[in-house]
Design a protein around this motif. Sequence first.
Motif, PDB file in Angstrom:
ATOM      1  N   GLU A  49       0.813  -1.205   0.000  1.00  0.00           N
ATOM      2  CA  GLU A  49       0.000   0.000   0.000  1.00  0.00           C
ATOM      3  C   GLU A  49       0.850   1.260   0.000  1.00  0.00           C
ATOM      4  O   GLU A  49       0.365   2.337  -0.358  1.00  0.00           O
ATOM      5  CB  GLU A  49      -0.912   0.015   1.245  1.00  0.00           C
ATOM      6  CG  GLU A  49      -1.936  -1.099   1.284  1.00  0.00           C
ATOM      7  CD  GLU A  49      -1.441  -2.362   1.961  1.00  0.00           C
ATOM      8  OE1 GLU A  49      -2.275  -3.159   2.406  1.00  0.00           O
ATOM      9  OE2 GLU A  49      -0.202  -2.578   2.032  1.00  0.00           O
ATOM     10  N   TYR A  55       0.148   1.249  -7.569  1.00  0.00           N
ATOM     11  CA  TYR A  55      -1.058   1.924  -8.043  1.00  0.00           C
ATOM     12  C   TYR A  55      -1.017   2.091  -9.559  1.00  0.00           C
ATOM     13  O   TYR A  55       0.057   2.175 -10.171  1.00  0.00           O
ATOM     14  CB  TYR A  55      -1.204   3.278  -7.347  1.00  0.00           C
ATOM     15  CG  TYR A  55      -1.368   3.144  -5.851  1.00  0.00           C
ATOM     16  CD1 TYR A  55      -2.626   2.988  -5.294  1.00  0.00           C
ATOM     17  CD2 TYR A  55      -0.266   3.150  -5.007  1.00  0.00           C
ATOM     18  CE1 TYR A  55      -2.790   2.846  -3.919  1.00  0.00           C
ATOM     19  CE2 TYR A  55      -0.419   2.999  -3.623  1.00  0.00           C
ATOM     20  CZ  TYR A  55      -1.678   2.853  -3.094  1.00  0.00           C
ATOM     21  OH  TYR A  55      -1.831   2.702  -1.737  1.00  0.00           O
ATOM     22  N   SER A  56      -2.200   2.177 -10.143  1.00  0.00           N
ATOM     23  CA  SER A  56      -2.281   2.290 -11.601  1.00  0.00           C
ATOM     24  C   SER A  56      -1.818   3.653 -12.091  1.00  0.00           C
ATOM     25  O   SER A  56      -1.463   3.803 -13.259  1.00  0.00           O
ATOM     26  CB  SER A  56      -3.717   2.032 -12.074  1.00  0.00           C
ATOM     27  OG  SER A  56      -4.614   2.940 -11.453  1.00  0.00           O
ATOM     28  N   SER A  57      -1.827   4.648 -11.213  1.00  0.00           N
ATOM     29  CA  SER A  57      -1.364   5.986 -11.592  1.00  0.00           C
ATOM     30  C   SER A  57      -0.901   6.732 -10.353  1.00  0.00           C
ATOM     31  O   SER A  57      -1.275   6.397  -9.226  1.00  0.00           O
ATOM     32  CB  SER A  57      -2.480   6.776 -12.285  1.00  0.00           C
ATOM     33  OG  SER A  57      -3.530   7.049 -11.376  1.00  0.00           O
ATOM     34  N   THR A  58      -0.099   7.777 -10.582  1.00  0.00           N
ATOM     35  CA  THR A  58       0.341   8.623  -9.471  1.00  0.00           C
ATOM     36  C   THR A  58      -0.835   9.319  -8.816  1.00  0.00           C
ATOM     37  O   THR A  58      -0.861   9.517  -7.597  1.00  0.00           O
ATOM     38  CB  THR A  58       1.358   9.664  -9.976  1.00  0.00           C
ATOM     39  OG1 THR A  58       2.446   8.997 -10.611  1.00  0.00           O
ATOM     40  CG2 THR A  58       1.891  10.509  -8.833  1.00  0.00           C
ATOM     41  N   SER A  59      -1.825   9.667  -9.609  1.00  0.00           N
ATOM     42  CA  SER A  59      -3.005  10.347  -9.056  1.00  0.00           C
ATOM     43  C   SER A  59      -3.752   9.452  -8.071  1.00  0.00           C
ATOM     44  O   SER A  59      -4.289   9.941  -7.061  1.00  0.00           O
ATOM     45  CB  SER A  59      -3.936  10.812 -10.176  1.00  0.00           C
ATOM     46  OG  SER A  59      -4.437   9.712 -10.899  1.00  0.00           O
ATOM     47  N   ASP A  60      -3.814   8.147  -8.340  1.00  0.00           N
ATOM     48  CA  ASP A  60      -4.452   7.221  -7.397  1.00  0.00           C
ATOM     49  C   ASP A  60      -3.733   7.216  -6.054  1.00  0.00           C
ATOM     50  O   ASP A  60      -4.372   7.203  -4.991  1.00  0.00           O
ATOM     51  CB  ASP A  60      -4.467   5.806  -7.973  1.00  0.00           C
ATOM     52  CG  ASP A  60      -5.624   5.571  -8.921  1.00  0.00           C
ATOM     53  OD1 ASP A  60      -6.468   6.472  -9.061  1.00  0.00           O
ATOM     54  OD2 ASP A  60      -5.684   4.483  -9.525  1.00  0.00           O
ATOM     55  N   ALA A  61      -2.411   7.221  -6.112  1.00  0.00           N
ATOM     56  CA  ALA A  61      -1.631   7.239  -4.872  1.00  0.00           C
ATOM     57  C   ALA A  61      -1.852   8.543  -4.109  1.00  0.00           C
ATOM     58  O   ALA A  61      -1.995   8.547  -2.876  1.00  0.00           O
ATOM     59  CB  ALA A  61      -0.153   7.045  -5.187  1.00  0.00           C
ATOM     60  N   VAL A  63      -4.520  10.528  -4.307  1.00  0.00           N
ATOM     61  CA  VAL A  63      -5.895  10.515  -3.791  1.00  0.00           C
ATOM     62  C   VAL A  63      -5.956   9.718  -2.486  1.00  0.00           C
ATOM     63  O   VAL A  63      -6.604  10.129  -1.516  1.00  0.00           O
ATOM     64  CB  VAL A  63      -6.859   9.925  -4.833  1.00  0.00           C
ATOM     65  CG1 VAL A  63      -8.194   9.543  -4.196  1.00  0.00           C
ATOM     66  CG2 VAL A  63      -7.093  10.917  -5.962  1.00  0.00           C
ATOM     67  N   SER A  64      -5.257   8.591  -2.453  1.00  0.00           N
ATOM     68  CA  SER A  64      -5.252   7.747  -1.257  1.00  0.00           C
ATOM     69  C   SER A  64      -4.659   8.488  -0.066  1.00  0.00           C
ATOM     70  O   SER A  64      -5.180   8.408   1.054  1.00  0.00           O
ATOM     71  CB  SER A  64      -4.456   6.461  -1.522  1.00  0.00           C
ATOM     72  OG  SER A  64      -5.025   5.741  -2.587  1.00  0.00           O
ATOM     73  N   PRO A 109      -8.681   3.630  -4.151  1.00  0.00           N
ATOM     74  CA  PRO A 109      -7.568   2.903  -4.772  1.00  0.00           C
ATOM     75  C   PRO A 109      -6.925   1.851  -3.856  1.00  0.00           C
ATOM     76  O   PRO A 109      -6.511   0.789  -4.324  1.00  0.00           O
ATOM     77  CB  PRO A 109      -6.561   4.017  -5.108  1.00  0.00           C
ATOM     78  CG  PRO A 109      -7.384   5.256  -5.225  1.00  0.00           C
ATOM     79  CD  PRO A 109      -8.449   5.101  -4.185  1.00  0.00           C
TER      80      PRO A 109
END
Length: 317
Positions: A49, A55-61, A63-64, A109
């Motif tokens: 985690e 993660y599929s994208s930096t933005s997902d990370a 957002v988390s 995510p």
Amino acid sequence: MLHRTRQWLRRVVDNRSSIRRDLRLVLSHASDLPRMFVPFGKEPGARSEMALSSYSSTSDALVSLLQLVVPATRESISQGALVCHPPRMVSEAENSRWFFINGMGTAPPVALLNASELARHFQRPITLIHTPTWGIVRDVAESITARTLRKDGKLSRPALNVLIDALEKQDQVVLVCHSQGTIVASYIVRKLLRNATTRHLVRKLEIYCIGGVADSLEIDPQLTLAAGHPVPYVEHFANGRDYLAEVGILAHLDSTAGTVYCLSGRTGHLLNQHYLPAIVRGDFCQRTSRLYGYARGRNPGPKGAESVAMKQLEQHG
């Protein structure tokens, strides 16, 4: 407003012994709080985690991380509708269904990352029941309210009907829950067992609690006696130096049903990084737990007395 305040004060007074107990636990294990996120990167192949590459994208990370620290009311991305499929899958019986309830501080995510890792390790479709994070501070407050003050709140209500529907349609329902998700599971079991129309369904339910925060989980003695195994069937997995497990399952063994598997010196609370690889290897249980028996698409066979009878039949040809 005044009525609501009085209700809260009454709840605090009625649960004052639980409040004192939990305050003692929180303070006595405080030195292990920083160990919730360590060790880093010691599990080859684990989709941690905390790793950006998971993660599929930096933005997902991002957002988390933002949802973890920024308080806000958010909606669940899945109340039993979203299913994560494994890359490879065994021919799973049509009459079986697996669910996952996430822990606190879990943005979408991360919930998807957890569910997909469960699907990969156990080679089964995992239906996600997502408890959204409202920020870690509010999540902790919600957990305290549910566990210590015995107020269910938002936690178990969405999941209960989903599981009742599955129990009515399937021969077997497996519920994997992590962290705060174990509190949700404890409320679900309590409601199922205390409702005459759903009590008989619990014999189909298996619950696997990982890094559990709940302070209790009950089984039904009569159903257990009739089935020859605990009803519901329950197993717990805890790292001995996981702060939340220390104030949860490990401090409440006398009020919690099910076999507890613990690695006493192990740290960390994250599902993917600190628990799943060790569970799948059998480190917690010397390869004896039922959950280990499901790893890599296997089937552990029947439970309890039925399992003993099957082994005796095999021995005598």
